[in-house]
Scaffold this active site. Structure first.
Site, PDB file in Angstrom:
ATOM      1  N   SER A 119       7.808   8.101  -5.250  1.00 16.47           N
ATOM      2  CA  SER A 119       8.157   6.752  -5.694  1.00 16.47           C
ATOM      3  C   SER A 119       8.817   6.794  -7.071  1.00 16.47           C
ATOM      4  CB  SER A 119       6.908   5.880  -5.758  1.00 16.47           C
ATOM      5  OG  SER A 119       7.188   4.671  -6.442  1.00 16.47           O
ATOM      6  N   HIS A 170      11.179   6.728  -2.300  1.00 18.87           N
ATOM      7  CA  HIS A 170      10.429   5.481  -2.105  1.00 18.87           C
ATOM      8  C   HIS A 170      10.748   4.540  -3.263  1.00 18.87           C
ATOM      9  CE1 HIS A 170       7.193   3.060  -0.353  1.00 18.87           C
ATOM     10  NE2 HIS A 170       6.830   2.776  -1.601  1.00 18.87           N
ATOM     11  N   ASP A 225       9.875   0.984  -4.899  1.00 14.92           N
ATOM     12  CA  ASP A 225       8.931  -0.133  -4.972  1.00 14.92           C
ATOM     13  C   ASP A 225       9.595  -1.337  -5.618  1.00 14.92           C
ATOM     14  OD1 ASP A 225       6.434   0.953  -3.901  1.00 14.92           O
ATOM     15  OD2 ASP A 225       6.506   2.319  -5.609  1.00 14.92           O
ATOM     16  N   MET A 260       9.029  -5.147  -6.766  1.00 15.30           N
ATOM     17  CA  MET A 260       7.989  -6.124  -7.082  1.00 15.30           C
ATOM     18  C   MET A 260       8.608  -7.304  -7.820  1.00 15.30           C
ATOM     19  SD  MET A 260       5.064  -3.507  -8.482  1.00 15.30           S
ATOM     20  CE  MET A 260       4.860  -1.877  -7.744  1.00 15.30           C
ATOM     21  N   HIS A 287      10.319  -0.626  -0.288  1.00 12.76           N
ATOM     22  CA  HIS A 287       9.054  -1.324  -0.046  1.00 12.76           C
ATOM     23  C   HIS A 287       9.069  -2.656  -0.801  1.00 12.76           C
ATOM     24  CE1 HIS A 287       4.396  -1.234  -0.758  1.00 12.76           C
ATOM     25  NE2 HIS A 287       4.754  -2.212   0.048  1.00 12.76           N
ATOM     26  N   MET A 317       7.454  -5.659  -2.127  1.00 14.19           N
ATOM     27  CA  MET A 317       6.200  -6.322  -2.501  1.00 14.19           C
ATOM     28  C   MET A 317       6.580  -7.631  -3.167  1.00 14.19           C
ATOM     29  SD  MET A 317       3.984  -3.046  -3.814  1.00 14.19           S
ATOM     30  CE  MET A 317       5.397  -2.008  -4.206  1.00 14.19           C
ATOM     31  N   MET A 327      -1.682   0.464   2.471  1.00 14.12           N
ATOM     32  CA  MET A 327      -1.845   0.616   1.027  1.00 14.12           C
ATOM     33  C   MET A 327      -3.224   1.209   0.732  1.00 14.12           C
ATOM     34  SD  MET A 327       0.953  -0.254  -0.434  1.00 14.12           S
ATOM     35  CE  MET A 327       0.321  -0.155  -2.122  1.00 14.12           C
ATOM     36  N   GLY A 335       0.897  -3.113  -6.913  1.00 13.41           N
ATOM     37  CA  GLY A 335       1.285  -3.731  -8.173  1.00 13.41           C
ATOM     38  C   GLY A 335       1.507  -2.747  -9.303  1.00 13.41           C
ATOM     39  N   PHE A 336       0.679  -1.709  -9.365  1.00 10.48           N
ATOM     40  CA  PHE A 336       0.796  -0.743 -10.446  1.00 10.48           C
ATOM     41  C   PHE A 336       0.516   0.669  -9.942  1.00 10.48           C
ATOM     42  CE2 PHE A 336      -0.175  -4.725 -12.594  1.00 10.48           C
ATOM     43  CZ  PHE A 336       0.717  -4.707 -13.665  1.00 10.48           C
ATOM     44  N   GLY A 337       1.140   1.658 -10.565  1.00  9.13           N
ATOM     45  CA  GLY A 337       0.876   3.043 -10.241  1.00  9.13           C
ATOM     46  C   GLY A 337      -0.352   3.544 -10.978  1.00  9.13           C
ATOM     47  N   GLY A 338      -0.800   4.753 -10.612  1.00 11.57           N
ATOM     48  CA  GLY A 338      -1.884   5.398 -11.329  1.00 11.57           C
ATOM     49  C   GLY A 338      -3.282   4.989 -10.923  1.00 11.57           C
ATOM     50  N   ASP A 360       0.167   4.869   0.626  1.00 13.94           N
ATOM     51  CA  ASP A 360       0.749   4.688  -0.701  1.00 13.94           C
ATOM     52  C   ASP A 360      -0.350   4.309  -1.682  1.00 13.94           C
ATOM     53  OD1 ASP A 360       2.140   3.963  -2.963  1.00 13.94           O
ATOM     54  OD2 ASP A 360       3.444   2.517  -1.969  1.00 13.94           O
ATOM     55  N   GLY A 361      -0.586   5.202  -2.660  1.00 15.39           N
ATOM     56  CA  GLY A 361      -1.556   4.909  -3.705  1.00 15.39           C
ATOM     57  C   GLY A 361      -2.574   6.013  -3.887  1.00 15.39           C
ATOM     58  N   GLY A 362      -2.550   6.654  -5.050  1.00 16.97           N
ATOM     59  CA  GLY A 362      -3.530   7.679  -5.346  1.00 16.97           C
ATOM     60  C   GLY A 362      -3.367   8.962  -4.563  1.00 16.97           C
ATOM     61  N   GLY A 386       3.400   9.425  -6.591  1.00 13.56           N
ATOM     62  CA  GLY A 386       3.921   8.988  -7.884  1.00 13.56           C
ATOM     63  C   GLY A 386       3.844  10.096  -8.899  1.00 13.56           C
TER      64      GLY A 386
END
Length: 213
Positions: free
Chosen positions: A11, A36, A38, A40, A69, A71, A140, A145-148, A173-175, A195
């Protein structure tokens, strides 16, 4: 038929935006499959990222597949602008639209791949009406909304449930890191959005290889 190869989709939300073109070339050289993107709007999620102008600017940099993607609220309004900018696939959120079938039809009428996404709190049953129409389902594994954020392992039950009735692409997607990637793939996912586990590393090629397992 289920895609056997694990697709790595870094991403650009985690990239160095001051040198975005170079970053994209670096992940391509490093072995990434997709980019990817993102998107938003500050409404559907509490953050604002990029629009079609940025996608159009980076499109000439690489031949990699552009995985956009959305959002955003009212995703149907953004389908054509992002396709015109160079998207190869548009993924929208079930929670953001009243007529998902119409959005799928709109994307497909432009000859592009279609994805649908659900947030952690959304039940898999919400996908039933359009599961046979889409190319990809994005589960998800953090709140969008936010990375990390940390990987939500309980979302793997959704992946397993979807895999039982869907032979297409299942994206998470995420973590996602080398460890959680194994969990996701063993649960049935075959597209990994990453990410900082790529963009935060010194060696992108090594990081991507580790994600593939």
């Amino acid at each position: 038929m289920v895609e056997k190869k694990v697709i790595i989709a870094p991403s650009i939300l985690s990239a160095d935006f001051s040198r975005l073109g170079e970053e994209i070339k670096a992940i391509e050289t490093g072995g990434a499959d997709w980019v990817h993107i993102d998107v938003m709007d500050g409404l559907f999620v509490p953050n604002i990222t990029i629009g079609p102008l940025v996608v159009a600017a980076i499109r000439p940099v690489t031949k990699l597949f552009f995985d956009v993607h959305l959002m955003v609220d009212n995703p149907e309004e953004y389908v054509v602008p992002f396709i015109d900018a160079g998207a190869d696939m548009i993924t929208f959120h079930m929670e953001a639209c009243e007529n998902p079938k119409a959005i799928v039809a709109k994307i497909k009428s432009h000859g592009k791949k279609t994805g649908v996404s659900i947030k952690p709190g959304t039940d898999v049953s919400s996908l039933d009406a359009i599961l046979g129409m889409v190319d990809l389902v994005l589960v998800m594994t953090v709140e969008p909304g936010f990375g990390g954020q940390s990987f939500m392992a309980d979302q793997m039950e959704k992946v397993k449930e979807i895999r039982k009735k869907f032979n297409g692409l299942i994206q998470v997607d995420g973590g996602i890191n080398a460890g959680t990637a194994r969990i996701a793939v063993s649960s049935g996912a075959n597209v990994l959005v990453t990410g900082t586990s790529v963009f935060g590393q010194d060696n992108y090629k090594k990081a991507i290889k580790e994600l593939r397992g």
